[in-house]
Design a protein around this motif. Structure first.
Motif, PDB file in Angstrom:
ATOM      1  N   ALA A  95     -44.740   1.658  14.679  1.00 44.97           N
ATOM      2  CA  ALA A  95     -43.518   2.411  14.973  1.00 44.97           C
ATOM      3  C   ALA A  95     -42.675   2.648  13.722  1.00 44.97           C
ATOM      4  CB  ALA A  95     -42.684   1.709  16.047  1.00 44.97           C
ATOM      5  N   SER A 139     -41.627   6.238  12.531  1.00 47.47           N
ATOM      6  CA  SER A 139     -41.727   7.159  13.670  1.00 47.47           C
ATOM      7  C   SER A 139     -40.388   7.859  13.911  1.00 47.47           C
ATOM      8  CB  SER A 139     -42.108   6.356  14.928  1.00 47.47           C
ATOM      9  OG  SER A 139     -41.774   7.072  16.103  1.00 47.47           O
ATOM     10  N   ASP A 140     -40.448   9.086  14.432  1.00 46.65           N
ATOM     11  CA  ASP A 140     -39.215   9.801  14.787  1.00 46.65           C
ATOM     12  C   ASP A 140     -38.391   9.017  15.813  1.00 46.65           C
ATOM     13  OD1 ASP A 140     -39.848  11.822  13.103  1.00 46.65           O
ATOM     14  OD2 ASP A 140     -40.579  13.201  14.657  1.00 46.65           O
ATOM     15  N   LYS A 188     -35.889   6.752  13.753  1.00 47.92           N
ATOM     16  CA  LYS A 188     -35.093   7.273  12.632  1.00 47.92           C
ATOM     17  C   LYS A 188     -33.634   7.441  13.060  1.00 47.92           C
ATOM     18  CE  LYS A 188     -38.937   9.673  10.436  1.00 47.92           C
ATOM     19  NZ  LYS A 188     -39.674  10.949  10.347  1.00 47.92           N
ATOM     20  N   LYS A 227     -48.872   8.173  22.392  1.00 54.80           N
ATOM     21  CA  LYS A 227     -49.162   7.975  20.972  1.00 54.80           C
ATOM     22  C   LYS A 227     -48.899   6.513  20.616  1.00 54.80           C
ATOM     23  CE  LYS A 227     -47.843  12.642  19.554  1.00 54.80           C
ATOM     24  NZ  LYS A 227     -46.553  13.055  20.175  1.00 54.80           N
ATOM     25  N   ASP A 262     -47.125   5.067  18.315  1.00 52.06           N
ATOM     26  CA  ASP A 262     -45.720   4.668  18.103  1.00 52.06           C
ATOM     27  C   ASP A 262     -44.984   4.593  19.442  1.00 52.06           C
ATOM     28  OD1 ASP A 262     -45.999   7.490  18.179  1.00 52.06           O
ATOM     29  OD2 ASP A 262     -44.046   7.764  17.220  1.00 52.06           O
ATOM     30  N   GLU A 263     -45.344   5.476  20.376  1.00 53.80           N
ATOM     31  CA  GLU A 263     -44.722   5.419  21.700  1.00 53.80           C
ATOM     32  C   GLU A 263     -45.085   4.119  22.431  1.00 53.80           C
ATOM     33  OE1 GLU A 263     -44.513  10.151  22.879  1.00 53.80           O
ATOM     34  OE2 GLU A 263     -46.383   9.072  23.245  1.00 53.80           O
TER      35      GLU A 263
END
Ligand code: FEO
Ligand code: CA
Ligand code: CA
Ligand code: CA
Length: 572
Positions: free
Chosen positions: A154, A157-158, A161, A344, A346-347
């Motif tokens: 993660a 990851s967006d 941020k 995904k 990171d999710e």
């Protein structure tokens, strides 16, 4: 008879009776003393806390924080260091100058932020007992503003941020540090549990993102950080709560080291992190998610642990699994991957609960600590209680916040389970990295003096050892399981005769359980570790009522105590 004798030998103490008073009771031949109390200085230029006045903002990151929880002792050269969590604060007692603890200024918020997190402190024993070594270069407070690194899938990851951290790799603070763990390479693992309670907003127009609901993130908070510190205002920083809820690795041997949030281990309300090395050298971490109907997890590293080798990526690269307990006594670890979840990577690491709901994991009765037997290939998890298990609401079974129904199952067999149980599993092929296991129940807590049915508890529960709500658990080096409780201490009704919260010892081989310690009224017993020579057992007493431990007329203080045998033999 030989087996019986061996079983008796496993309990070198005379069990103590249930108690309802305001002090500690340990068996005959044992003694206890306080080691560290809420507000006690870690440095010589800081005064001891006067609980009626609270701590100043200047000193609030130089003292032992409030509400001691999970801990581990590390031997570093000739030094003994305890790393210990401070789970939460009572705003009323930390801010006595305010109305009911509601912060009035940014400094008030800073005090609350500093009195939580983690303490690393050197401890030493002299003829008067154990003390904090003031001014030790190892002494350190980690709190809600300490710089940390995000690592694992993660990181970057967006989803993580923020305006202050556009790369999503650096964050501030660790939150609601509950249970703990340790790695074989000498680091401390602190576990973020009810992180949701720190993030909110006063912006009534802001629509909370959908993923907040699963974790209980709501607009209004008890601590009101969002009113004075905009990092905690989710209308301005909606990703900030997605940077909490992790297992955080700390190097206690270096007070200047940066703690690392290991996102590969998932984002849940982490209880503890129990680490064991698999047969082939991979690192296995078991983790509970303490909420009604949530799940039990396991992480298995890709890499192999080599003593003295590079350990920096071991907790970043691997696979996260969630447990499925079948009613026939078998079980399996279901992998959480892009293939199995459609999410995904990171999710999966940020919305771990949602990922686990997709693969058919078993809803559990609030998974608290996991403990791994050092002398047998098996592990245990305390399932503390679940008042809503099996309950119907509007013609439907109660569910967790993800909609997973909490039907009765063999591992969580009791409707409206107010006493809790301890589940045990045996990995297939005697390998903690294996995808399958067998399981049984080590005990069902209960009250045999009130009930004659399933609520009486399992056959190893009796009038002399009964308790409710098992929570903290750890094995000592001899393979005795030390069970701590965080339950109902009214001593009335369904809980009559159980007294205050307590610590018991259990023998895995025989199932025998005996009460070792009773805690002061109002407190829970949580967190434990042993001195390097195993002659002292350190135990945490969280949120006692007055007058523990300072006596009549004094306000209560959360405290670590040091327990020894009068003859100073090994007790762990
Ligand atoms: Fe902080 Fe689930 O105990
Ligand atoms: Ca707990
Ligand atoms: Ca608790
Ligand atoms: Ca608990």
């Amino acid at each position: 008879a030989e087996a019986q004798e061996a079983a008796v030998g496993r309990f070198p103490f005379k069990p103590v009776a249930a108690a309802t008073d305001h002090t500690i009771h340990v068996p005959e031949g044992y003694n206890w003393k306080p080691l560290a109390k809420w507000g006690q200085p870690l440095f010589s230029n800081v005064p001891d806390l006067d609980p009626t006045k609270g701590v100043s903002v200047e000193n609030s990151d130089k003292v032992f924080g409030e509400n001691t929880d999970g801990m581990e002792l590390f031997v570093v050269g000739s030094h003994q260091l305890i790393a210990v969590n401070h789970e939460y604060v009572n705003p009323e007692t930390n801010l006595p100058h305010t109305d009911k603890g509601n912060p009035k200024t940014a400094d008030d918020v800073k005090i609350l932020q500093n009195m939580q997190g983690v303490t690393v402190m050197e401890v030493a024993e002299d003829e008067d007992g154990w003390k904090i070594v003031l001014d030790s270069p190892f002494n350190r407070r980690i709190h809600h503003n300490t710089p940390m690194k995000l690592s694992g899938p993660a990181a970057g990851s967006d989803l993580v941020k923020t305006a202050a951290d556009p790369d999503g790799v650096e964050c501030l603070g660790t939150f609601n540090n509950c249970g703990a763990g340790r790695t074989p390479w000498g680091t401390y693992l602190t576990c973020e549990e009810n992180f949701n309670g720190y993030f909110g907003t006063t912006d009534a127009a802001f629509k909370l993102p959908d993923d907040y609901k699963r974790y209980g993130i709501v607009a209004e908070t008890r601590y009101a950080y969002e009113k004075f510190d905009e990092r905690f205002d989710v209308a301005k920083n909606p990703n900030e709560p997605r940077r909490a809820g992790y297992v955080v690795e700390i190097d206690p041997s270096d007070a200047s080291s940066t703690p690392i949030k290991r996102t590969a281990l998932g984002r849940v309300k982490h209880e503890n992190a129990a680490v064991v090395i698999a047969r082939d050298g991979r690192v296995v971490v078991y983790m509970g998610d303490d909420e009604r109907g949530e799940f039990l997890y396991k992480f298995v590293s890709n890499g192999i642990y080599v003593p003295g080798g590079d350990t920096s990526k071991l907790l970043d690269e691997g696979t996260l699994y969630v447990a499925k307990f079948s009613d026939d006594g078998a079980g399996e670890w279901l992998a959480l991957t892009p293939e199995t979840t459609g999410m995904k990577i990171d999710e999966i690491c940020v919305f771990t609960r949602q990922a686990a709901s997709k693969v058919g994991a078993t809803t559990m009765d609030r998974p608290e600590w996991v403990a791994i037997n050092p002398v047998a290939i098996e592990a245990y998890c305390a399932l503390t209680n679940n008042s809503r298990r099996g309950e119907m609401k509007d013609g439907k079974l109660r569910a967790n916040a993800g909609g997973d129904a909490m039907a009765i199952n063999a591992a969580n067999p009791r409707e409206k389970n107010e006493y809790g149980q301890i589940v045990r599993w045996y990995p297939e092929n005697d390998d903690h990295a294996d995808g399958k296991f067998k399981w049984d129940l080590f005990c069902m807590a209960g009250n045999p003096t009130v009930h004659k049915d399933a609520y009486a508890g399992s056959s190893n529960i009796n009038e002399g050892n009964m308790f409710n709500s098992p929570d903290g658990m750890m094995f000592d080096s001899t393979g005795l399981l030390w069970i701590q409780t965080d339950g109902e201490d009214s001593n009335e009704g369904a809980f009559a005769g159980q007294g205050n919260n307590q610590m018991l010892a259990g023998d895995p081989a025989t199932g025998r359980i005996e009460r070792f310690l009773t805690a002061p009224k109002g407190s829970e017993v949580t967190g434990q570790t042993w001195s390097g020579d195993k002659r002292t057992h350190f135990v945490g007493i969280q949120h006692p009522d007055a007058p523990f431990p300072d006596g009549e007329g004094k306000l209560p203080r959360s405290t670590i105590i040091a327990i020894k045998r009068d003859d100073n033999v090994k007790i762990g």
